[in-house]
Design a protein around this motif. Structure first.
Motif, PDB file in Angstrom:
ATOM      1  N   SER A   1      42.618 -36.431  29.121  1.00 21.74           N
ATOM      2  CA  SER A   1      43.742 -35.669  28.566  1.00 21.74           C
ATOM      3  C   SER A   1      45.071 -36.342  28.907  1.00 21.74           C
ATOM      4  O   SER A   1      45.990 -36.382  28.073  1.00 21.74           O
ATOM      5  CB  SER A   1      43.727 -34.222  29.066  1.00 21.74           C
ATOM      6  N   THR A   2      45.186 -36.905  30.118  1.00 25.00           N
ATOM      7  CA  THR A   2      46.426 -37.581  30.504  1.00 25.00           C
ATOM      8  C   THR A   2      46.634 -38.835  29.667  1.00 25.00           C
ATOM      9  O   THR A   2      47.762 -39.122  29.222  1.00 25.00           O
ATOM     10  CB  THR A   2      46.403 -37.927  32.005  1.00 25.00           C
ATOM     11  N   LEU A   3      45.573 -39.596  29.414  1.00 23.90           N
ATOM     12  CA  LEU A   3      45.687 -40.777  28.566  1.00 23.90           C
ATOM     13  C   LEU A   3      46.001 -40.385  27.123  1.00 23.90           C
ATOM     14  O   LEU A   3      46.799 -41.051  26.457  1.00 23.90           O
ATOM     15  CB  LEU A   3      44.392 -41.600  28.637  1.00 23.90           C
ATOM     16  N   THR A   4      45.399 -39.306  26.647  1.00 22.71           N
ATOM     17  CA  THR A   4      45.717 -38.821  25.296  1.00 22.71           C
ATOM     18  C   THR A   4      47.196 -38.502  25.179  1.00 22.71           C
ATOM     19  O   THR A   4      47.877 -38.909  24.219  1.00 22.71           O
ATOM     20  CB  THR A   4      44.874 -37.576  24.965  1.00 22.71           C
ATOM     21  N   ALA A   5      47.730 -37.767  26.154  1.00 17.93           N
ATOM     22  CA  ALA A   5      49.154 -37.430  26.140  1.00 17.93           C
ATOM     23  C   ALA A   5      50.012 -38.687  26.204  1.00 17.93           C
ATOM     24  O   ALA A   5      51.064 -38.777  25.543  1.00 17.93           O
ATOM     25  CB  ALA A   5      49.480 -36.498  27.308  1.00 17.93           C
ATOM     26  N   HIS A   6      49.579 -39.676  26.981  1.00 15.35           N
ATOM     27  CA  HIS A   6      50.326 -40.940  27.078  1.00 15.35           C
ATOM     28  C   HIS A   6      50.333 -41.666  25.733  1.00 15.35           C
ATOM     29  O   HIS A   6      51.367 -42.210  25.327  1.00 15.35           O
ATOM     30  CB  HIS A   6      49.705 -41.828  28.151  1.00 15.35           C
ATOM     31  N   ILE A   7      49.197 -41.691  25.049  1.00 15.17           N
ATOM     32  CA  ILE A   7      49.145 -42.340  23.735  1.00 15.17           C
ATOM     33  C   ILE A   7      50.129 -41.685  22.773  1.00 15.17           C
ATOM     34  O   ILE A   7      50.894 -42.370  22.082  1.00 15.17           O
ATOM     35  CB  ILE A   7      47.714 -42.290  23.163  1.00 15.17           C
ATOM     36  N   PHE A   8      50.143 -40.365  22.730  1.00 13.65           N
ATOM     37  CA  PHE A   8      51.054 -39.664  21.812  1.00 13.65           C
ATOM     38  C   PHE A   8      52.515 -39.913  22.191  1.00 13.65           C
ATOM     39  O   PHE A   8      53.377 -40.066  21.328  1.00 13.65           O
ATOM     40  CB  PHE A   8      50.731 -38.165  21.807  1.00 13.65           C
ATOM     41  N   THR A   9      52.795 -39.966  23.482  1.00 13.50           N
ATOM     42  CA  THR A   9      54.165 -40.205  23.937  1.00 13.50           C
ATOM     43  C   THR A   9      54.586 -41.646  23.654  1.00 13.50           C
ATOM     44  O   THR A   9      55.665 -41.902  23.107  1.00 13.50           O
ATOM     45  CB  THR A   9      54.275 -39.911  25.445  1.00 13.50           C
ATOM     46  N   GLU A  10      53.719 -42.586  24.001  1.00 15.11           N
ATOM     47  CA  GLU A  10      54.046 -44.006  23.896  1.00 15.11           C
ATOM     48  C   GLU A  10      54.171 -44.461  22.437  1.00 15.11           C
ATOM     49  O   GLU A  10      54.976 -45.339  22.125  1.00 15.11           O
ATOM     50  CB  GLU A  10      52.966 -44.820  24.618  1.00 15.11           C
ATOM     51  N   THR A  11      53.403 -43.844  21.545  1.00 11.25           N
ATOM     52  CA  THR A  11      53.465 -44.232  20.133  1.00 11.25           C
ATOM     53  C   THR A  11      54.669 -43.637  19.405  1.00 11.25           C
ATOM     54  O   THR A  11      54.954 -44.020  18.275  1.00 11.25           O
ATOM     55  CB  THR A  11      52.194 -43.803  19.384  1.00 11.25           C
ATOM     56  N   GLY A  12      55.351 -42.702  20.069  1.00 13.59           N
ATOM     57  CA  GLY A  12      56.509 -42.072  19.440  1.00 13.59           C
ATOM     58  C   GLY A  12      56.197 -40.786  18.709  1.00 13.59           C
ATOM     59  O   GLY A  12      57.106 -40.072  18.275  1.00 13.59           O
ATOM     60  N   GLU A  13      54.913 -40.458  18.557  1.00 13.85           N
ATOM     61  CA  GLU A  13      54.541 -39.195  17.913  1.00 13.85           C
ATOM     62  C   GLU A  13      54.996 -38.025  18.780  1.00 13.85           C
ATOM     63  O   GLU A  13      55.516 -37.031  18.284  1.00 13.85           O
ATOM     64  CB  GLU A  13      53.028 -39.135  17.699  1.00 13.85           C
ATOM     65  N   GLY A  14      54.811 -38.154  20.084  1.00 11.74           N
ATOM     66  CA  GLY A  14      55.234 -37.120  21.022  1.00 11.74           C
ATOM     67  C   GLY A  14      54.242 -35.973  21.106  1.00 11.74           C
ATOM     68  O   GLY A  14      53.460 -35.718  20.183  1.00 11.74           O
ATOM     69  N   CYS A  15      54.273 -35.274  22.229  1.00 13.64           N
ATOM     70  CA  CYS A  15      53.460 -34.080  22.424  1.00 13.64           C
ATOM     71  C   CYS A  15      53.948 -33.379  23.678  1.00 13.64           C
ATOM     72  O   CYS A  15      54.589 -33.978  24.531  1.00 13.64           O
ATOM     73  CB  CYS A  15      51.973 -34.421  22.583  1.00 13.64           C
ATOM     74  N   SER A  16      53.653 -32.096  23.749  1.00 14.88           N
ATOM     75  CA  SER A  16      53.728 -31.413  25.038  1.00 14.88           C
ATOM     76  C   SER A  16      52.346 -31.537  25.675  1.00 14.88           C
ATOM     77  O   SER A  16      51.359 -31.761  24.976  1.00 14.88           O
ATOM     78  CB  SER A  16      54.109 -29.947  24.853  1.00 14.88           C
ATOM     79  N   ALA A  17      52.261 -31.435  26.983  1.00 18.27           N
ATOM     80  CA  ALA A  17      50.964 -31.592  27.634  1.00 18.27           C
ATOM     81  C   ALA A  17      50.907 -30.791  28.919  1.00 18.27           C
ATOM     82  O   ALA A  17      51.852 -30.822  29.721  1.00 18.27           O
ATOM     83  CB  ALA A  17      50.675 -33.063  27.921  1.00 18.27           C
ATOM     84  N   PHE A  18      49.797 -30.075  29.108  1.00 16.20           N
ATOM     85  CA  PHE A  18      49.487 -29.381  30.353  1.00 16.20           C
ATOM     86  C   PHE A  18      48.279 -30.098  30.957  1.00 16.20           C
ATOM     87  O   PHE A  18      47.180 -30.016  30.409  1.00 16.20           O
ATOM     88  CB  PHE A  18      49.156 -27.910  30.084  1.00 16.20           C
ATOM     89  N   LEU A  19      48.504 -30.805  32.052  1.00 17.93           N
ATOM     90  CA  LEU A  19      47.510 -31.724  32.588  1.00 17.93           C
ATOM     91  C   LEU A  19      46.957 -31.242  33.925  1.00 17.93           C
ATOM     92  O   LEU A  19      47.658 -30.561  34.681  1.00 17.93           O
ATOM     93  CB  LEU A  19      48.123 -33.116  32.753  1.00 17.93           C
ATOM     94  N   GLY A  20      45.738 -31.654  34.217  1.00 21.46           N
ATOM     95  CA  GLY A  20      45.090 -31.257  35.462  1.00 21.46           C
ATOM     96  C   GLY A  20      45.276 -32.251  36.588  1.00 21.46           C
ATOM     97  O   GLY A  20      44.575 -32.195  37.596  1.00 21.46           O
ATOM     98  N   GLY A  21      46.229 -33.166  36.419  1.00 17.82           N
ATOM     99  CA  GLY A  21      46.533 -34.144  37.450  1.00 17.82           C
ATOM    100  C   GLY A  21      47.944 -34.660  37.231  1.00 17.82           C
ATOM    101  O   GLY A  21      48.583 -34.342  36.217  1.00 17.82           O
TER     102      GLY A  21
END
Length: 449
Positions: free
Chosen positions: A119-139
């Motif tokens: 989930s953290t890598l998924t959120a990073h992909i969305f952030t890094e690509t410019g698409e963006g996302c909010s994320a609630f992560l377990g770490g």
């Protein structure tokens, strides 16, 4: 609502919610049993935290206060009893997260292990690509130093936790299921009920379920489209072709996906287990519609998650890694990854069992997993939310460990023991408070370099 009050604010999921409501402008405060790095950071961010059971510190204004609690909190806690009988709006953590994500494009990662990194890598992909996302992560993401990301778009990435059936509060558009192993049997009773819960979660997905090949989730369990992923099985819809580690343990591979092959991905966190998690995260991003080349670049800049194969010391003479693994399958994956990262070196593992019930239910499996190291330093059980169970001790694991060397000590003895211990590669494992020793161990080992 003006106030949001958290009972158990120091948990990784609870602290993300506390940060969310603080970001949204609410007055946020809470209780936790013990101070930690997480609670210290919350206090720095302007959130009031106390560590004694103080019902008088719960906001007095019942009508404009939301109380969020974790089921890990004892039912006899005075603060919990006050709000339950006092007319407050009281929600479990899982219900709160469900309400926040409802109406948004929810991308969820479930599974008995692997979900935090994925989930953290998924959120990073969305952030890094410019698409963006909010994320609630377990770490805590090492890229961003937090377990909460906020974005203006309506895409939200969440870690879907199976504990207490919490993930049944979510209705994702896309969901990955990384593993369905026996765990939390104090909640579920047996493995059949674990599988039943994961099937129920899959049935709530509205768009696409991406299940690791081999998990007991199929098209008959959901109206959503079902795709599969796997690290090495080329029969899966998403898989790694020609995976290969470089000299530092970072994996390169070509990703097979329904649209073709994405060449030469380099995973920015070491170990094959992170490569497998990156296949799952890429599957979410590709299914969502992100551009493949942008995904490839983002995976390469991923720095990992704190306490997930987190490297603190790394030299040819001496290395130290800390990892959250607390289930036999997680230990097996982590130790196997470390053999790739440090080929031919001697691995000493410190393991702190987490929960009496988990130790009782999986003692044989823990012993088998831990037998893969060269030396085991086994600590006493961290009880977390549980009372002791007669006859359940770390000895249940220790007696069956077949590692070349093993020793059973109390955690208070750990630093004295390590001071004279010859070490090559050292790893700490556990979900309890063994992380409190990470900094002292790091300093001890750096003094030897």
């Amino acid at each position: 609502m003006k106030n949001v009050y958290f009972i158990g604010i120091g948990g990784i999921g609870m602290s993300a919610l506390a940060r969310y409501y603080k970001f949204k402008g609410y007055e946020v405060a809470g209780y936790d049993r013990t101070p930690s790095d997480l609670t210290a950071q919350l206090e720095k961010e302007g959130i009031s935290v106390h560590y004694e059971d103080r019902p008088d510190l719960v906001p007095a204004s019942v009508e404009d206060t939301l109380v969020v609690y974790t089921p890990a909190i004892p039912q006899d806690l005075g603060e919990l009893q006050k709000v339950m009988g006092g007319g407050y709006k009281v929600l479990k953590r899982s219900r709160t997260l469900g309400e926040i994500t409802r109406g948004q494009r929810c991308l969820a990662v479930a599974g008995t292990h692997g979900k935090t990194t994925t989930s953290t890598l998924t959120a990073h992909i969305f952030t890094e690509t410019g698409e963006g996302c909010s994320a609630f992560l377990g770490g805590i993401s090492r890229n961003y130093g937090t377990n909460l990301l906020m974005s203006r778009n309506e895409t939200v990435v969440v870690e879907a936790d199976e504990f207490d059936r919490s993930f049944l509060q979510l209705f994702p558009e896309i969901a990955v299921i990384t593993a369905v192993d026996p765990d939390h049997l104090d909640i579920y009773g047996d493995y059949a009920h674990v599988v039943e819960a994961f099937k129920a979660f899959a049935s709530q997905v509205t768009g696409t379920v991406i299940a690791k090949k081999g998990t007991p989730i199929g098209p008959e369990d959901t109206r959503a489209r079902v795709l599969t992923y796997h690290y090495t099985d080329e029969g899966a819809d998403f898989c790694a072709l020609n995976p290969r580690p470089d000299e530092c343990g970072y994996f390169h591979y070509d990703l097979k996906y329904p649209g073709g092959i994405l060449k030469d991905i380099r995973v920015g966190a070491p170990g094959w287990v992170n490569a497998e998690n990156s296949v799952a995260a890429a599957a979410i991003a590709l299914t969502y519609g992100l551009e493949p080349e942008a995904i490839r670049k983002a995976i390469g800049t991923f720095e990992g998650v704190k306490r997930r194969l987190e490297v603190h010391v790394n030299s040819p003479k001496l290395s130290y890694i800390d990892d959250y693994a607390h289930h036999p399958a997680e230990l097996t994956s982590a130790i196997s990854s470390m053999r790739d990262i440090f080929p031919g070196r001697r691995i000493t593992a410190i393991f702190q069992p987490h929960l009496y019930t988990r130790t009782r239910d999986f003692a044989a499996e823990f012993a088998e997993a831990l037998s893969a190291v060269d030396k085991l330093i086994l600590l006493d059980i961290y009880p977390a939310r549980e009372e002791p169970i007669p006859g359940v001790t770390s000895e249940m694991i220790f007696k069956d460990v077949t590692a070349p060397e093993k020793v059973l000590i109390k955690k208070e003895e750990l630093m004295d023991y390590l001071s004279d211990e010859p070490l090559d590669v050292l790893v700490t494992f556990g979900a309890g408070n063994v992380d409190r020793y990470v900094e002292p161990i790091t300093q001890l080992l750096k003094s030897r370099l």
